[in-house]
Design a protein around this motif. Sequence first.
Motif, PDB file in Angstrom:
ATOM      1  N   GLU B  87      35.565  10.576  55.975  1.00 41.16           N
ATOM      2  CA  GLU B  87      36.050  11.054  57.271  1.00 41.16           C
ATOM      3  C   GLU B  87      35.332  10.376  58.437  1.00 41.16           C
ATOM      4  OE1 GLU B  87      36.465  15.318  57.228  1.00 41.16           O
ATOM      5  OE2 GLU B  87      36.702  15.409  59.415  1.00 41.16           O
ATOM      6  N   ILE B  88      34.049  10.099  58.256  1.00 40.46           N
ATOM      7  CA  ILE B  88      33.277   9.446  59.314  1.00 40.46           C
ATOM      8  C   ILE B  88      33.744   7.993  59.483  1.00 40.46           C
ATOM      9  CG2 ILE B  88      30.949   8.748  60.022  1.00 40.46           C
ATOM     10  CD1 ILE B  88      31.406  11.806  60.148  1.00 40.46           C
ATOM     11  N   TYR B  93      33.245   5.251  62.457  1.00 40.74           N
ATOM     12  CA  TYR B  93      31.773   5.225  62.465  1.00 40.74           C
ATOM     13  C   TYR B  93      31.218   4.834  61.097  1.00 40.74           C
ATOM     14  CZ  TYR B  93      32.060   6.448  67.177  1.00 40.74           C
ATOM     15  OH  TYR B  93      32.334   6.347  68.510  1.00 40.74           O
ATOM     16  N   LYS B  96      27.728   5.098  59.867  1.00 38.34           N
ATOM     17  CA  LYS B  96      27.202   6.416  59.513  1.00 38.34           C
ATOM     18  C   LYS B  96      27.986   6.993  58.330  1.00 38.34           C
ATOM     19  CE  LYS B  96      24.515   8.426  61.665  1.00 38.34           C
ATOM     20  NZ  LYS B  96      23.031   8.504  61.546  1.00 38.34           N
ATOM     21  N   VAL B  98      29.247   8.378  54.846  1.00 39.71           N
ATOM     22  CA  VAL B  98      28.531   9.316  53.961  1.00 39.71           C
ATOM     23  C   VAL B  98      27.887   8.577  52.786  1.00 39.71           C
ATOM     24  CG1 VAL B  98      29.961  11.300  54.614  1.00 39.71           C
ATOM     25  CG2 VAL B  98      30.610   9.936  52.625  1.00 39.71           C
ATOM     26  N   PHE B 102      21.535   0.869  54.605  1.00 31.30           N
ATOM     27  CA  PHE B 102      21.230  -0.319  55.394  1.00 31.30           C
ATOM     28  C   PHE B 102      20.967  -1.502  54.473  1.00 31.30           C
ATOM     29  CE2 PHE B 102      20.527   2.811  58.716  1.00 31.30           C
ATOM     30  CZ  PHE B 102      21.051   2.167  59.816  1.00 31.30           C
ATOM     31  N   PHE B 257      24.346   1.980  74.228  1.00 36.47           N
ATOM     32  CA  PHE B 257      23.060   1.424  73.801  1.00 36.47           C
ATOM     33  C   PHE B 257      23.091   1.153  72.302  1.00 36.47           C
ATOM     34  CE2 PHE B 257      20.897   5.237  72.012  1.00 36.47           C
ATOM     35  CZ  PHE B 257      21.788   6.209  72.421  1.00 36.47           C
ATOM     36  N   VAL B 258      22.493   0.042  71.913  1.00 34.62           N
ATOM     37  CA  VAL B 258      22.707  -0.451  70.556  1.00 34.62           C
ATOM     38  C   VAL B 258      21.412  -0.697  69.792  1.00 34.62           C
ATOM     39  CG1 VAL B 258      24.978  -1.404  71.028  1.00 34.62           C
ATOM     40  CG2 VAL B 258      22.951  -2.774  71.509  1.00 34.62           C
ATOM     41  N   GLY B 259      20.307  -0.218  70.342  1.00 37.67           N
ATOM     42  CA  GLY B 259      19.037  -0.366  69.648  1.00 37.67           C
ATOM     43  C   GLY B 259      17.967   0.226  70.524  1.00 37.67           C
ATOM     44  N   VAL B 260      16.920   0.781  69.900  1.00 35.25           N
ATOM     45  CA  VAL B 260      15.910   1.445  70.704  1.00 35.25           C
ATOM     46  C   VAL B 260      14.600   1.447  69.917  1.00 35.25           C
ATOM     47  CG1 VAL B 260      16.381   3.797  69.843  1.00 35.25           C
ATOM     48  CG2 VAL B 260      15.675   3.472  72.210  1.00 35.25           C
ATOM     49  N   ASN B 261      13.501   1.268  70.617  1.00 35.62           N
ATOM     50  CA  ASN B 261      12.195   1.317  69.965  1.00 35.62           C
ATOM     51  C   ASN B 261      11.833   2.754  69.606  1.00 35.62           C
ATOM     52  OD1 ASN B 261      12.025  -1.390  70.418  1.00 35.62           O
ATOM     53  ND2 ASN B 261      10.486  -1.262  72.032  1.00 35.62           N
ATOM     54  N   TYR B 262      10.887   2.897  68.672  1.00 34.30           N
ATOM     55  CA  TYR B 262      10.509   4.237  68.223  1.00 34.30           C
ATOM     56  C   TYR B 262       9.807   5.063  69.290  1.00 34.30           C
ATOM     57  CZ  TYR B 262      12.146   3.839  63.483  1.00 34.30           C
ATOM     58  OH  TYR B 262      12.969   3.742  62.397  1.00 34.30           O
ATOM     59  N   GLY B 280      25.772   5.516  71.660  1.00 36.63           N
ATOM     60  CA  GLY B 280      25.047   4.434  71.019  1.00 36.63           C
ATOM     61  C   GLY B 280      24.761   4.768  69.577  1.00 36.63           C
ATOM     62  N   GLY B 281      24.062   3.863  68.942  1.00 37.29           N
ATOM     63  CA  GLY B 281      23.727   4.037  67.533  1.00 37.29           C
ATOM     64  C   GLY B 281      23.857   2.703  66.832  1.00 37.29           C
ATOM     65  N   PRO B 282      23.569   2.707  65.524  1.00 39.07           N
ATOM     66  CA  PRO B 282      23.785   1.488  64.745  1.00 39.07           C
ATOM     67  C   PRO B 282      25.276   1.133  64.854  1.00 39.07           C
ATOM     68  CG  PRO B 282      22.645   3.193  63.458  1.00 39.07           C
ATOM     69  CD  PRO B 282      23.123   3.847  64.713  1.00 39.07           C
TER      70      PRO B 282
END
Lengths: 335, 335
Positions: B87-88, B93, B96, B98, B102, B257-262, B280-282
């Motif tokens: 469904e995702i 998406y 993400k 199920v 990666f 947004f497509v990437g972010v530091n921890y 955003g997200g992967p």
Amino acid sequence: MHTAGDVRVEERDDPKIIEPTDAIIRLTATCICGSDLWPYRGVEPADHQVMGHEYVGVVEEIGAEVKTVKVGDFVVGSFVISDNTCEICRAGYQSKCVHGEFVAQTIGTQSELARIPHADGTLVATPGQPSSELVPSLLATSDVLGTGWFGAVAAEAGPGKTVAVVGDGAVGLMAVLAARQLGAQRIIAMSRHPERQELARFYGATDIVAERGDEGVARIKDLTQGLGAHSVIEAVGTQESTMQAINITRPGGHMGFVGVNYDVSIPGIDLFFAGIHTHGGPAPVRRFLPELIQLVWDQKIDPGKVFDLTLPLDQAPEGYQAMDERRAVKVLLTL
Amino acid sequence: MHTAGDVRVEERDDPKIIEPTDAIIRLTATCICGSDLWPYRGVEPADHQVMGHEYVGVVEEIGAEVKTVKVGDFVVGSFVISDNTCEICRAGYQSKCVHGEFVAQTIGTQSELARIPHADGTLVATPGQPSSELVPSLLATSDVLGTGWFGAVAAEAGPGKTVAVVGDGAVGLMAVLAARQLGAQRIIAMSRHPERQELARFYGATDIVAERGDEGVARIKDLTQGLGAHSVIEAVGTQESTMQAINITRPGGHMGFVGVNYDVSIPGIDLFFAGIHTHGGPAPVRRFLPELIQLVWDQKIDPGKVFDLTLPLDQAPEGYQAMDERRAVKVLLTL
């Protein structure tokens, strides 16, 4: 509000027309907002300030350039002043109007009279003089319903969607009402209080989840085949509730938020891996007022039921105390 | 990667079909991602792990249940495994899914051969065997273009919109390309490096802003009648760049947004008063692969120009060093 916890009803000079776009309104009713509790509780500063930003009333006087409302009209206004003509307003974000001004900070409508700047862009006249039964519901459109409605729109609640509402305060309950009106298939209200659960069901909730935090997240996942809700409305504004809302939104889903405490901090990496849409901010109530007023006028919705205590304006201090002590969900003040 | 800064090219056993939905591909080309620099620089842990998640190649063997790709097909895959049926996935998406996994963490495509699980849901065959000139651009669709494209889609770049891109790395440059393809009216690239400014203009930037932080915000406001951009793509992922992206998005606008530091932390109150949409997200690259492959095949876009250094796979360590020292925007590895 003299200082935190100290609200007094005092005589002040009557407001006067200053700009030709102003109107003076005589309040019929006003109310106390959950956000009024922030300075009351000392979470925000309070220093001899006027209070109140939700209002319905009758136009008493208009400036020379006011065209859409006239003396004697019954009007509802948004809690943010807007010209309703700038590019931001035209895009539907009247709460961020280039001439925007918070009613709460400078005007205050817990009063008999109020000066409303940019009257044409801020006020909407009702189809006629309302019966007294309609006044609470019309007052609700001014903020609490408009805000809950925006939360549901921001979360893209609609047909076929499973909607979760975090928070059972007045805004959360109004978000349930909005999700129902917008055609959501399933509406999960997160509430621990039996009387608020009942009100949530009255407004259209199909499921109640009493758990919070990680347990609340797990329960919502259980109810949604492990995926999370399509649409989530965050109507509390704490760190825990904000993260809960993010974590119960499915990837690609929408989280609408309509208020947040000053100490909330969202880890970017959590928002990133959630893969959700977020949208929030001070609700552009003016965008929705014509539609919401009509729904109330036609008695298709009954948001006024959210007021569970009514007091005369001169008992406002008792109203604050009742809401602070959670003896009331939302207090209506009559004039 | 043995440990931070220590990349080696080593002999390993050939991968084999494990599940009937697997495929084994022989890599034609792979590359080094900006995110590969995080473990390289010690920002993320690195402990004798396989590297690489961008790939194009020829199918060498398929499991019994694989239906949409066959031995000999030239294929491109996403950096996240997806079944493309849950469904995702069906909602777009796939990153993400199920059954998501990666490629970077477990498979690694900086190699001669790779086992790709859920081949039907992850790989897309090109219309035929590509000329060698097309290989870099096809490889770009696997992540860097797909990610920049998702950023532009998440920011709702399109006709009539003013788009700002924060970051002039490979993903930022691809976001410029995407915004152009999506029909944006004006594309402002935020870049301080002359050679990257030039590449941004090649890909469609109409304006360049060299300032950063508060000055960068002020400059974007100047260019947009004080309102901010309609669409902003955040393609750096630091605290400063994230807040810059939020602050240059107009109320009601969209920030992708497509990437972010921890260590990025977003103050809830700033996001609230900005009144913007975020998404955003992967990147769900698989959603876009068929369209992007066709655009490359028809030579309508030239994302391969983003690779400014090409090395044989056995010189991968030099490629990491070149990107770490900013001598290269993005390194292509040939086999």
